[in-house]
Scaffold this active site. Sequence first.
Site, PDB file in Angstrom:
ATOM      1  N   GLU A  53       2.825   2.648   3.692  1.00  0.00           N
ATOM      2  CA  GLU A  53       1.852   1.756   3.049  1.00  0.00           C
ATOM      3  C   GLU A  53       2.294   0.296   3.160  1.00  0.00           C
ATOM      4  O   GLU A  53       1.462  -0.597   3.392  1.00  0.00           O
ATOM      5  CB  GLU A  53       1.674   2.141   1.586  1.00  0.00           C
ATOM      6  N   ASP A  84      -1.620   0.325   0.052  1.00  0.00           N
ATOM      7  CA  ASP A  84      -2.381   1.438  -0.499  1.00  0.00           C
ATOM      8  C   ASP A  84      -3.869   1.096  -0.558  1.00  0.00           C
ATOM      9  O   ASP A  84      -4.727   1.901  -0.187  1.00  0.00           O
ATOM     10  CB  ASP A  84      -1.858   1.764  -1.907  1.00  0.00           C
ATOM     11  N   ASP A  87       5.759   5.516   0.862  1.00  0.00           N
ATOM     12  CA  ASP A  87       5.646   4.140   0.371  1.00  0.00           C
ATOM     13  C   ASP A  87       5.880   3.137   1.495  1.00  0.00           C
ATOM     14  O   ASP A  87       5.214   2.094   1.561  1.00  0.00           O
ATOM     15  CB  ASP A  87       6.661   3.894  -0.744  1.00  0.00           C
ATOM     16  N   GLU A 120       3.705  -2.371  -0.557  1.00  0.00           N
ATOM     17  CA  GLU A 120       3.215  -1.004  -0.776  1.00  0.00           C
ATOM     18  C   GLU A 120       1.935  -1.023  -1.611  1.00  0.00           C
ATOM     19  O   GLU A 120       0.960  -0.311  -1.300  1.00  0.00           O
ATOM     20  CB  GLU A 120       4.298  -0.193  -1.488  1.00  0.00           C
TER      21      GLU A 120
END
Length: 233
Positions: free
Chosen positions: A123, A51, A120, A47
Amino acid sequence: MKSDLQLQELENKLKLNFSDKDLLKTAITHSSFANQKKKVEFNERLEFLGDSVLQLIISEHLYSRFTQKPEGYLTKIRSLIVCENSLCDIANSWELGIYMNMSKGEEITGGRNRVSILADCVEAVLAAIYLDKGIEYSKAFILNNFKTTIEKAINNEIILDYKTKLQEIFQQNGEVNICYELVKFEGPPHRRKFFVNILINDCVKGSGQGFSKKEAEQNAAKEVMESADDIRE
């Protein structure tokens, strides 16, 4: 743990084939599941990487597309594209929630539909794709899958705060009384679920639920907006 057949189903929905299947397995594994199993990696590290990958690709796209726009404009549009609500919409389009590995407790309390968990996981999946396929493949994948989201952000059609937006719309033609009424709550203190009604001029117009009063109120406002297209600007 999801079976190989279920992983294949997810790959089909993503329209790709992972060389390293373990990356995908990790990407869809929530910490609650890993905490109950030995030597199972969960998706928080992915995650973190995902991102950054998403931010970079969206930033480059907007920078190249809007050559005359200032930093403030680009930052605003990017924030709408990569926000939790937008990522949750992407997750739902992939039906990602049904493929996640999570504990029974997390599942019972609504984990498969929770916005933060789904965002999450998106990502994490993007990071897995980046590690498995490289940056150019990731760029093409993200721009294709986020195409609608990008256009909605540019057209200011993504709502971050439904309560504020609803207030603005209803009060365009004068003062309107909007309030949120807590109906009940369920569950243990550490995992309470709240149920609220939204009242407009003392009439119940919608309801919402969530694992905080704030989340329940946002969901109630969202329900009203989505069920009454004629109130939108």
